[in-house]
Write a protein that holds these residues in place. Structure first.
Motif, PDB file in Angstrom:
ATOM      1  N   ARG A  77       0.819  -1.203   0.000  1.00  0.00           N
ATOM      2  CA  ARG A  77       0.000   0.000   0.000  1.00  0.00           C
ATOM      3  C   ARG A  77       0.858   1.261   0.000  1.00  0.00           C
ATOM      4  O   ARG A  77       0.406   2.320  -0.418  1.00  0.00           O
ATOM      5  N   ARG A 150      -6.957   4.695  -4.447  1.00  0.00           N
ATOM      6  CA  ARG A 150      -8.130   5.325  -5.054  1.00  0.00           C
ATOM      7  C   ARG A 150      -9.427   4.700  -4.560  1.00  0.00           C
ATOM      8  O   ARG A 150     -10.509   5.081  -5.018  1.00  0.00           O
ATOM      9  N   GLY A 151      -9.318   3.736  -3.644  1.00  0.00           N
ATOM     10  CA  GLY A 151     -10.503   3.088  -3.111  1.00  0.00           C
ATOM     11  C   GLY A 151     -11.043   1.991  -4.004  1.00  0.00           C
ATOM     12  O   GLY A 151     -12.170   1.528  -3.814  1.00  0.00           O
ATOM     13  N   GLU A 153     -10.780  -1.909  -6.023  1.00  0.00           N
ATOM     14  CA  GLU A 153     -10.604  -3.295  -5.600  1.00  0.00           C
ATOM     15  C   GLU A 153      -9.183  -3.758  -5.949  1.00  0.00           C
ATOM     16  O   GLU A 153      -8.845  -3.883  -7.128  1.00  0.00           O
TER      17      GLU A 153
END
Length: 206
Positions: A77, A150-151, A153
């Motif tokens: 991340r 960016r939120g 998947e």
């Protein structure tokens, strides 16, 4: 931040040395299995186009594994997780090298044309594996982290769909026309699509 609360990077990214080695071992074994299956298919008594199509599927599946498994194992991340994924990819190439030296080379698994690429050398491709495996893992983790930021998947399935589409598109365009060997065209399309997505992530961060 209160006591007992962990930062997002600590809670998400996996960078423990033992975890990197174990994850890289799995990546290397999967790579070795993909190469073995590819070599077996290349020796099947089937029409050339059938073998090429099967080999293309193997190349694309191996590309997905080498690209996105390291980032998934590292739960990439942030910069730390992306670097950990690259380390996993690098160790995976070392594990594959061990399988290659112990198993594949003694049984003369590769055709003579494979060695001819390196002027007769049997080891020309190992540095290529080291660089390619590390690069794919790094780019895959970069795309994974960008999607998560960016939120979106960040699953391997969701991330791989556009890359597979790119690989299949190039394979059909260049491979079926006879310009490039079908598996090579599929792998090139996959890699080029990955690079484009990674550049988009970098541009958005900038």
């Amino acid at each position: 931040m209160t006591a007992g609360t962990t930062s997002p990077s600590t809670a998400v990214d996996r960078s423990e040395f033992r975890h990197i080695l174990l994850s890289g071992t799995w990546v290397g074994l999967i790579t070795a299995l993909s190469v073995i299956v590819f070599l077996l298919v290349s020796r099947l008594p089937v029409p050339a186009i059938v073998a090429a199509l099967i080999e293309t599927v193997i190349v694309l599946a191996a590309g997905v594994a080498a690209t996105f498994l390291p980032g998934s194992f590292a739960a990439a991340r942030t910069t730390q997780g992306i670097a950990s994924a690259a380390a996993i990819g690098l160790w995976g190439t070392v594990v594959f090298m061990a399988v290659d030296i112990i198993l594949l080379r003694p049984f003369h698994a590769y055709p003579w044309t494979w060695d001819a690429v390196g002027g007769g050398s049997t080891w020309w491709y190992l540095p290529i594996w080291w660089m390619l495996g590390t690069l794919l893992a790094w780019l895959g983790a970069l795309v994974t982290a960008g999607r998560a930021a960016r939120g979106g998947e960040p699953s391997i399935r969701a991330l791989s769909i556009p890359l597979l589409a790119g690989g299949v598109g190039v394979a059909l365009g260049l491979g079926l026309s006879g310009l490039v060997y079908l598996p090579v065209a599929g792998g090139a399309g996959f890699a080029l699509t990955l690079i484009v997505f990674a550049l988009v992530v970098i541009a958005r961060k900038g």
